[in-house]
Design a protein around this motif. Structure first.
Motif, PDB file in Angstrom:
ATOM      1  N   LEU A  20       0.791  -1.351   0.143  1.00 43.49           N
ATOM      2  CA  LEU A  20       0.147  -0.255   0.252  1.00 43.49           C
ATOM      3  C   LEU A  20       0.848   1.374  -0.137  1.00 43.49           C
ATOM      4  O   LEU A  20       0.934   2.372  -0.640  1.00 43.49           O
ATOM      5  CB  LEU A  20      -1.107   0.212   1.236  1.00 43.49           C
ATOM      6  N   ASN A  21       1.986   1.439   0.430  1.00 43.02           N
ATOM      7  CA  ASN A  21       2.281   2.550   0.712  1.00 43.02           C
ATOM      8  C   ASN A  21       1.991   3.745   1.501  1.00 43.02           C
ATOM      9  O   ASN A  21       2.834   4.718   0.904  1.00 43.02           O
ATOM     10  CB  ASN A  21       3.593   2.928  -0.154  1.00 43.02           C
ATOM     11  N   ALA A  22       1.071   3.447   1.571  1.00 39.86           N
ATOM     12  CA  ALA A  22       0.378   4.406   2.766  1.00 39.86           C
ATOM     13  C   ALA A  22      -0.731   4.208   3.663  1.00 39.86           C
ATOM     14  O   ALA A  22      -0.199   3.577   4.011  1.00 39.86           O
ATOM     15  CB  ALA A  22      -0.843   5.090   1.353  1.00 39.86           C
ATOM     16  N   THR A  23      -1.061   5.307   4.485  1.00 40.66           N
ATOM     17  CA  THR A  23      -2.171   5.055   4.920  1.00 40.66           C
ATOM     18  C   THR A  23      -3.798   5.274   4.959  1.00 40.66           C
ATOM     19  O   THR A  23      -4.177   6.039   3.873  1.00 40.66           O
ATOM     20  CB  THR A  23      -1.537   6.003   6.693  1.00 40.66           C
ATOM     21  N   LEU A  24      -4.445   4.598   5.117  1.00 42.60           N
ATOM     22  CA  LEU A  24      -5.629   4.198   4.920  1.00 42.60           C
ATOM     23  C   LEU A  24      -6.655   3.923   6.212  1.00 42.60           C
ATOM     24  O   LEU A  24      -6.341   3.415   6.640  1.00 42.60           O
ATOM     25  CB  LEU A  24      -5.704   3.506   3.815  1.00 42.60           C
ATOM     26  N   LYS A  25      -7.675   5.170   6.303  1.00 42.06           N
ATOM     27  CA  LYS A  25      -8.849   5.033   7.299  1.00 42.06           C
ATOM     28  C   LYS A  25     -10.009   4.270   6.133  1.00 42.06           C
ATOM     29  O   LYS A  25     -10.389   5.358   5.915  1.00 42.06           O
ATOM     30  CB  LYS A  25      -8.411   6.103   7.865  1.00 42.06           C
ATOM     31  N   PHE A  26     -10.786   3.321   7.588  1.00 37.07           N
ATOM     32  CA  PHE A  26     -12.083   3.247   7.051  1.00 37.07           C
ATOM     33  C   PHE A  26     -12.823   3.876   8.223  1.00 37.07           C
ATOM     34  O   PHE A  26     -12.364   3.179   9.194  1.00 37.07           O
ATOM     35  CB  PHE A  26     -12.438   1.686   6.747  1.00 37.07           C
ATOM     36  N   ASP A  27     -14.047   4.786   8.007  1.00 35.57           N
ATOM     37  CA  ASP A  27     -14.104   5.221   8.762  1.00 35.57           C
ATOM     38  C   ASP A  27     -16.154   5.134   8.488  1.00 35.57           C
ATOM     39  O   ASP A  27     -16.521   5.255   8.212  1.00 35.57           O
ATOM     40  CB  ASP A  27     -14.394   7.425   8.290  1.00 35.57           C
ATOM     41  N   CYS A  28     -16.681   4.317   9.597  1.00 33.43           N
ATOM     42  CA  CYS A  28     -17.865   3.720  10.219  1.00 33.43           C
ATOM     43  C   CYS A  28     -18.841   4.947  10.718  1.00 33.43           C
ATOM     44  O   CYS A  28     -19.656   3.633  11.114  1.00 33.43           O
ATOM     45  CB  CYS A  28     -17.326   2.450  10.319  1.00 33.43           C
ATOM     46  N   GLY A  29     -18.296   5.472  10.793  1.00 33.65           N
ATOM     47  CA  GLY A  29     -19.304   6.334  11.630  1.00 33.65           C
ATOM     48  C   GLY A  29     -19.331   6.024  13.053  1.00 33.65           C
ATOM     49  O   GLY A  29     -18.482   5.538  13.597  1.00 33.65           O
ATOM     50  N   ASP A  30     -20.459   5.814  13.207  1.00 34.69           N
ATOM     51  CA  ASP A  30     -20.699   5.503  14.866  1.00 34.69           C
ATOM     52  C   ASP A  30     -20.102   4.045  15.340  1.00 34.69           C
ATOM     53  O   ASP A  30     -20.093   4.525  16.659  1.00 34.69           O
ATOM     54  CB  ASP A  30     -22.051   6.095  15.361  1.00 34.69           C
ATOM     55  N   ASP A  31     -19.709   3.227  14.218  1.00 34.36           N
ATOM     56  CA  ASP A  31     -19.220   2.602  14.635  1.00 34.36           C
ATOM     57  C   ASP A  31     -18.072   2.212  14.921  1.00 34.36           C
ATOM     58  O   ASP A  31     -17.422   1.029  15.558  1.00 34.36           O
ATOM     59  CB  ASP A  31     -19.774   1.410  13.211  1.00 34.36           C
ATOM     60  N   GLY A  32     -17.309   2.837  14.572  1.00 32.52           N
ATOM     61  CA  GLY A  32     -15.699   3.108  14.845  1.00 32.52           C
ATOM     62  C   GLY A  32     -15.017   2.717  13.549  1.00 32.52           C
ATOM     63  O   GLY A  32     -15.284   3.475  12.398  1.00 32.52           O
ATOM     64  N   ILE A  33     -13.481   3.226  13.879  1.00 33.75           N
ATOM     65  CA  ILE A  33     -12.716   3.761  12.465  1.00 33.75           C
ATOM     66  C   ILE A  33     -11.908   2.693  12.523  1.00 33.75           C
ATOM     67  O   ILE A  33     -10.962   1.585  13.832  1.00 33.75           O
ATOM     68  CB  ILE A  33     -11.756   4.339  12.996  1.00 33.75           C
ATOM     69  N   VAL A  34     -10.685   2.155  11.240  1.00 34.56           N
ATOM     70  CA  VAL A  34     -10.020   0.927  11.257  1.00 34.56           C
ATOM     71  C   VAL A  34      -8.751   1.544  10.530  1.00 34.56           C
ATOM     72  O   VAL A  34      -9.475   2.540   9.164  1.00 34.56           O
ATOM     73  CB  VAL A  34     -10.687  -0.005  10.482  1.00 34.56           C
ATOM     74  N   PHE A  35      -8.192   1.912  10.508  1.00 39.27           N
ATOM     75  CA  PHE A  35      -6.223   2.782  10.652  1.00 39.27           C
ATOM     76  C   PHE A  35      -5.429   1.151   9.535  1.00 39.27           C
ATOM     77  O   PHE A  35      -4.937   0.616  10.708  1.00 39.27           O
ATOM     78  CB  PHE A  35      -5.903   3.677  11.522  1.00 39.27           C
ATOM     79  N   VAL A  36      -5.122   1.732   8.611  1.00 42.57           N
ATOM     80  CA  VAL A  36      -4.353   1.055   8.026  1.00 42.57           C
ATOM     81  C   VAL A  36      -3.130   1.827   8.167  1.00 42.57           C
ATOM     82  O   VAL A  36      -2.789   2.418   6.794  1.00 42.57           O
ATOM     83  CB  VAL A  36      -4.720  -0.121   7.173  1.00 42.57           C
ATOM     84  N   ASP A  37      -1.682   1.176   8.639  1.00 39.07           N
ATOM     85  CA  ASP A  37      -0.305   2.009   8.019  1.00 39.07           C
ATOM     86  C   ASP A  37       0.493   1.497   7.225  1.00 39.07           C
ATOM     87  O   ASP A  37       0.384  -0.218   7.498  1.00 39.07           O
ATOM     88  CB  ASP A  37      -0.139   2.454   9.701  1.00 39.07           C
ATOM     89  N   GLY A  38       0.532   0.814   6.155  1.00 36.23           N
ATOM     90  CA  GLY A  38       0.765   1.107   5.188  1.00 36.23           C
ATOM     91  C   GLY A  38       1.766   1.587   5.086  1.00 36.23           C
ATOM     92  O   GLY A  38       2.859   0.870   3.994  1.00 36.23           O
ATOM     93  N   LYS A  39       2.392   1.892   5.173  1.00 32.85           N
ATOM     94  CA  LYS A  39       4.012   2.831   5.671  1.00 32.85           C
ATOM     95  C   LYS A  39       4.463   2.043   6.395  1.00 32.85           C
ATOM     96  O   LYS A  39       5.954   2.085   6.170  1.00 32.85           O
ATOM     97  CB  LYS A  39       3.727   4.205   5.746  1.00 32.85           C
ATOM     98  N   SER A  40       4.322   1.947   8.137  1.00 30.13           N
ATOM     99  CA  SER A  40       5.337   1.672   8.457  1.00 30.13           C
ATOM    100  C   SER A  40       5.680  -0.033   8.176  1.00 30.13           C
ATOM    101  O   SER A  40       4.846  -0.915   7.634  1.00 30.13           O
ATOM    102  CB  SER A  40       4.411   1.248  10.099  1.00 30.13           C
TER     103      SER A  40
END
Length: 98
Positions: A20-40
């Motif tokens: 991915l070589n980037a950061t990506l956030k799935f924002d599910c609103g009130d259900d929460g966040i999933v953050f993918v750090d493809g740079k680390s």
């Protein structure tokens, strides 16, 4: 699938090197966040609400459907089931991880 199950599923799919070589956030609103750090190295997946190169607004139900293979990312985008803000090229790499 609840948010924690989605996080674990993404963690398994991303692995140590998503390309991915980037950061990506799935924002599910009130259900929460999933953050993918493809740079680390190794890549990491968490529920931290951090700034990301690309944010995907999606319902938890639709994220679950994507992770289970019942909804293609491109179809979700075209039908308005997910909204992308930020770097669109990162969103195009979704096929690699879901």
């Amino acid at each position: 699938m609840d948010l924690q199950a989605c996080t674990e599923a993404l963690r398994a799919k991303v692995g140590d090197a998503s390309g991915l070589n980037a950061t990506l956030k799935f924002d599910c609103g009130d259900d929460g966040i999933v953050f993918v750090d493809g740079k680390s190295i190794p890549n990491s997946v968490s529920n931290d609400d951090k700034d990301a190169d690309c944010t995907v607004g999606i319902s938890l139900d639709n994220l679950t459907a994507m992770l289970e293979g019942d909804l293609e990312p491109a179809t979700a985008f075209m039908t308005g089931k997910l909204k992308v803000s930020g770097d669109m090229s990162v969103a195009l790499k979704l096929q690699r991880i879901v």
